[in-house]
Design a protein around this motif. Structure first.
Motif, short mmCIF file in Angstrom:
data_model
loop_
_atom_site.label_atom_id
_atom_site.label_comp_id
_atom_site.label_asym_id
_atom_site.label_seq_id
_atom_site.Cartn_x
_atom_site.Cartn_y
_atom_site.Cartn_z
N GLU A 120 0.79 -1.10 0.01
CA GLU A 120 0.01 -0.15 0.08
C GLU A 120 0.91 1.17 -0.11
OE1 GLU A 120 -3.87 2.05 0.38
OE2 GLU A 120 -3.19 -0.08 -0.02
N ALA A 121 2.00 1.39 0.76
CA ALA A 121 2.81 2.41 0.99
C ALA A 121 3.63 2.89 -0.49
CB ALA A 121 3.83 2.01 1.88
N ASP A 122 3.66 1.98 -1.40
CA ASP A 122 4.25 2.10 -2.71
C ASP A 122 3.47 2.60 -3.66
OD1 ASP A 122 6.78 1.13 -1.50
OD2 ASP A 122 6.36 -0.63 -2.24
N ILE A 123 2.12 2.88 -3.35
CA ILE A 123 1.19 3.25 -4.60
C ILE A 123 1.49 4.77 -4.65
CG2 ILE A 123 -1.27 3.62 -5.05
CD1 ILE A 123 -1.96 1.07 -3.65
N ILE A 124 1.78 5.16 -5.95
CA ILE A 124 2.04 6.55 -6.29
C ILE A 124 0.72 7.38 -6.22
CG2 ILE A 124 2.81 8.14 -8.25
CD1 ILE A 124 4.47 5.63 -9.23
N SER A 125 0.89 8.56 -5.47
CA SER A 125 -0.30 9.39 -5.47
C SER A 125 -0.22 10.80 -5.95
CB SER A 125 -0.60 9.64 -3.95
OG SER A 125 0.57 10.08 -3.20
N THR A 126 0.86 11.11 -6.48
CA THR A 126 0.90 12.50 -7.25
C THR A 126 2.44 12.54 -8.01
OG1 THR A 126 0.98 14.87 -7.00
CG2 THR A 126 2.21 13.76 -5.32
N VAL A 127 2.25 13.01 -9.31
CA VAL A 127 3.56 13.01 -10.26
C VAL A 127 3.62 14.45 -10.62
CG1 VAL A 127 4.52 12.25 -12.23
CG2 VAL A 127 2.96 10.71 -11.05
N GLU A 128 4.80 14.98 -10.48
CA GLU A 128 4.85 16.63 -11.22
C GLU A 128 6.41 16.81 -11.54
OE1 GLU A 128 3.24 20.45 -10.96
OE2 GLU A 128 2.35 18.80 -10.70
N PHE A 129 6.39 17.42 -13.03
CA PHE A 129 7.69 17.84 -13.41
C PHE A 129 7.81 19.24 -12.88
CE2 PHE A 129 6.85 15.01 -16.98
CZ PHE A 129 8.04 14.54 -17.19
N ASN A 130 9.28 19.73 -12.54
CA ASN A 130 9.44 21.06 -12.36
C ASN A 130 9.28 22.05 -13.47
OD1 ASN A 130 11.95 20.56 -13.68
ND2 ASN A 130 13.08 21.72 -11.92
N HIS A 131 9.70 23.38 -13.21
CA HIS A 131 9.36 24.22 -14.61
C HIS A 131 10.41 24.02 -15.52
CE1 HIS A 131 6.57 26.58 -12.10
NE2 HIS A 131 6.87 26.15 -10.85
N SER A 132 11.47 23.38 -15.49
CA SER A 132 12.39 23.19 -16.58
C SER A 132 12.40 21.93 -16.93
CB SER A 132 13.85 23.52 -16.23
OG SER A 132 14.27 22.30 -15.12
N GLY A 133 11.68 21.16 -16.39
CA GLY A 133 11.35 19.55 -16.71
C GLY A 133 12.60 18.53 -16.63
N GLU A 134 13.70 19.17 -15.70
CA GLU A 134 15.00 18.50 -15.35
C GLU A 134 14.57 17.41 -14.40
OE1 GLU A 134 19.25 19.11 -13.77
OE2 GLU A 134 17.99 20.73 -13.83
N LEU A 135 13.63 17.99 -13.48
CA LEU A 135 13.53 17.15 -12.31
C LEU A 135 11.88 16.55 -12.55
CD1 LEU A 135 15.09 18.94 -9.50
CD2 LEU A 135 16.25 17.17 -10.80
N LEU A 136 11.64 15.41 -11.88
CA LEU A 136 10.39 14.82 -12.02
C LEU A 136 10.12 14.24 -10.72
CD1 LEU A 136 7.79 13.57 -13.28
CD2 LEU A 136 9.03 11.78 -14.14
N ALA A 137 9.26 14.76 -10.19
CA ALA A 137 8.96 14.27 -8.32
C ALA A 137 7.75 13.29 -8.26
CB ALA A 137 8.73 15.44 -7.54
N THR A 138 7.67 12.31 -7.68
CA THR A 138 6.52 11.65 -7.28
C THR A 138 6.33 11.45 -5.91
OG1 THR A 138 7.86 9.36 -7.27
CG2 THR A 138 6.98 10.12 -9.29
N GLY A 139 5.08 11.46 -5.36
CA GLY A 139 4.79 11.19 -3.91
C GLY A 139 4.19 9.96 -3.77
N ASP A 140 3.94 9.29 -2.85
CA ASP A 140 3.44 7.92 -2.76
C ASP A 140 2.56 7.90 -1.33
OD1 ASP A 140 5.03 7.19 -0.55
OD2 ASP A 140 6.31 6.28 -1.84
N LYS A 141 1.72 6.75 -1.19
CA LYS A 141 0.97 6.63 0.05
C LYS A 141 1.78 6.38 1.42
CE LYS A 141 -3.67 5.19 -1.93
NZ LYS A 141 -4.49 4.18 -1.68
N GLY A 142 3.13 6.05 1.35
CA GLY A 142 3.76 5.80 2.16
C GLY A 142 4.43 7.20 2.92
#
Length: 444
Positions: A29-51
């Motif tokens: 359950e803790a590994d389920i991805i709950s959000t995805v977001e690129f930064n303004h340049s697209g160089e970084l990609l962040a994900t958040g999860d249920k954990g």
């Protein structure tokens, strides 16, 4: 196919690039991805999860000998953003699940992002260190203090190179301002303030001030039994710092101007589509609830996502259905609670194409200018490097063609709720349950 971030009429062929996360059927359950977001340049990609974890991927610098490898994203930093808490006054557990991540525009070498769970928003600083100071006068290299009587000379400390270290440190914690669950955060174009929205209220924060926020929308009735709708999403306009929108469970979107009054109870504009009486059913109220609202990058258009459709609003209203074929399955979707799934949507870099997820790990791209759309699938079968994705078609009923998929054979446990599009390139990230798929434009 659908034209992409580069614009123009050239059709884009999408191919597989990477998949992140364990490929197995037993998902924690803790590994389920709950959000995805690129930064303004697209160089970084962040994900958040249920954990409560945030994982940041960094795009590799382009290799001139292998231009097709430009979108390789590798883990840059992983940190625990939120921990489970307990509200003793209400006897409620507060989950650590990350509901939203929003990047702040970069101003110096460090990156900043906001992350939130149901109750608490945190501002994180992501910085790099590749040098360390050596040669202290009062301390040994391991940190122990030296005996002052043994110090006979004065040294000038120097910086020595070291292995690159990425540090994530919490700079601000914005807490105790929301009675209900936070569903949205949005950074203002003034880069000093941001809003946070829960079911009944929207608050305005200053990024430097943690102990005070201003309530700018409050739809809580005096008698809770008279409650007829809740706030589902909110976002600031990308260029006008005084303008924001919020959507409701009734399918309406209200545009508010903070110059008009301190409490934006009266909207400047209201966007809603009259309901077709012929489609009225037991499920109408549930499926009209808006799960996401996004301004286009240029600020002229606004996209909303409800259960069955994506709508693009100018002041002249356009409408593109997303998965109308699900209308026949609403009963079973209600019984298995899928009808309450909240799908997100996103724009490509030049606002010509929108993308949103669906069931069976399908995601759809809709070309706003050419009025064409394509359905693609994020699956393990298409995980060969540079493999071109084949368009999928769903048959709603009647005679099924050879390459069509019957709506009865769709897997409603496989769903893409969270998607993101690189702000400058044709690179997309879609989150299936615990995997992050990255696809890119095929380079010949």
């Amino acid at each position: 196919m659908v034209s992409g971030a580069g614009g123009g009429g050239n059709d884009v062929q999408w191919c597989f690039s990477q998949v992140k996360g364990a490929i197995d059927d037993d998902v924690a359950e803790a590994d389920i991805i709950s959000t995805v977001e690129f930064n303004h340049s697209g160089e970084l990609l962040a994900t958040g999860d249920k954990g409560g974890r945030v994982v940041i991927f960094q795009q590799e610098t382009e290799n001139k000998s292998q231009p097709q490898c430009r979108s390789e994203y590798n883990v840059y930093s992983t940190f625990q953003s939120h921990e489970p808490e307990f509200d003793y006054l209400k006897s409620l557990e507060i989950e650590e699940k990350i509901n939203k991540i929003r990047w702040l525009p970069q101003k110096n070498a460090a990156q900043f992002l906001l992350s939130t769970n149901d109750k608490t928003i945190k501002l994180w600083k992501i910085s790099e260190r590749d040098k360390r100071p050596e040669g202290y006068n009062l301390k040994e290299e391991d940190g122990r203090y030296r005996d002052a009587t043994t110090i006979t000379t004065l040294r000038v400390p120097v910086f020595r190179p070291m292995d690159l270290m990425v540090e994530a440190s919490p700079r601000r914690v914005f807490a105790n301002a929301h009675t209900y669950h936070i569903n949205s955060i949005s950074v203002n174009s003034d880069n000093e303030t941001y809003l946070s929205a829960d079911d009944l209220r929207i608050n305005l924060w200053h990024l430097e001030i943690t102990d005070r926020s201003f309530n700018i929308v409050d739809i809580k009735p005096a008698n809770m039994e008279e409650l007829t709708e809740v706030i589902t999403a909110a976002e600031f306009h990308p260029h006008q710092c005084n303008t924001f929108v919020y959507s409701s469970s009734k399918g309406t979107i209200r545009l508010c101007d903070m110059r008009a009054s301190a409490l934006c109870d009266k909207h400047s504009k209201l966007f809603e589509e009259p309901e077709d009486p012929s489609n009225r059913s037991f499920f109408s109220e549930i499926i009209s609830s808006i799960s996401d609202v996004k301004f286009s990058h240029n600020g002229r258009y606004m996209m909303t996502r409800d259960y069955l459709s994506v709508k693009i609003w100018d002041l002249n209203m356009e409408n593109r259905p997303v998965h109308e074929y699900l209308r026949s399955k609403l009963c079973s979707l209600y019984e298995n609670d899928c009808i309450f799934d909240k799908f997100e949507c996103c724009w490509n870099g030049n606002d010509s194409v929108v993308m949103t997820g669906s069931y069976n790990n399908f995601f759809r791209m809709l070309d706003r200018t050419q009025r064409r759309d394509v359905t693609l699938e994020a699956s393990r079968e298409s995980c060969k490097p540079r493999q071109v994705l084949k368009p999928r078609r769903v048959c709603a009923g009647g005679k099924r063609k050879k390459d069509e998929i019957s709506v009865d054979s769709l897997d409603f446990n496989k769903k893409i709720l969270h998607t993101a599009w690189h702000p400058q390139e044709n690179i997309i990230a879609v989150a299936t349950t615990n995997n992050l798929y990255i696809f890119q434009e095929k380079v010949n």
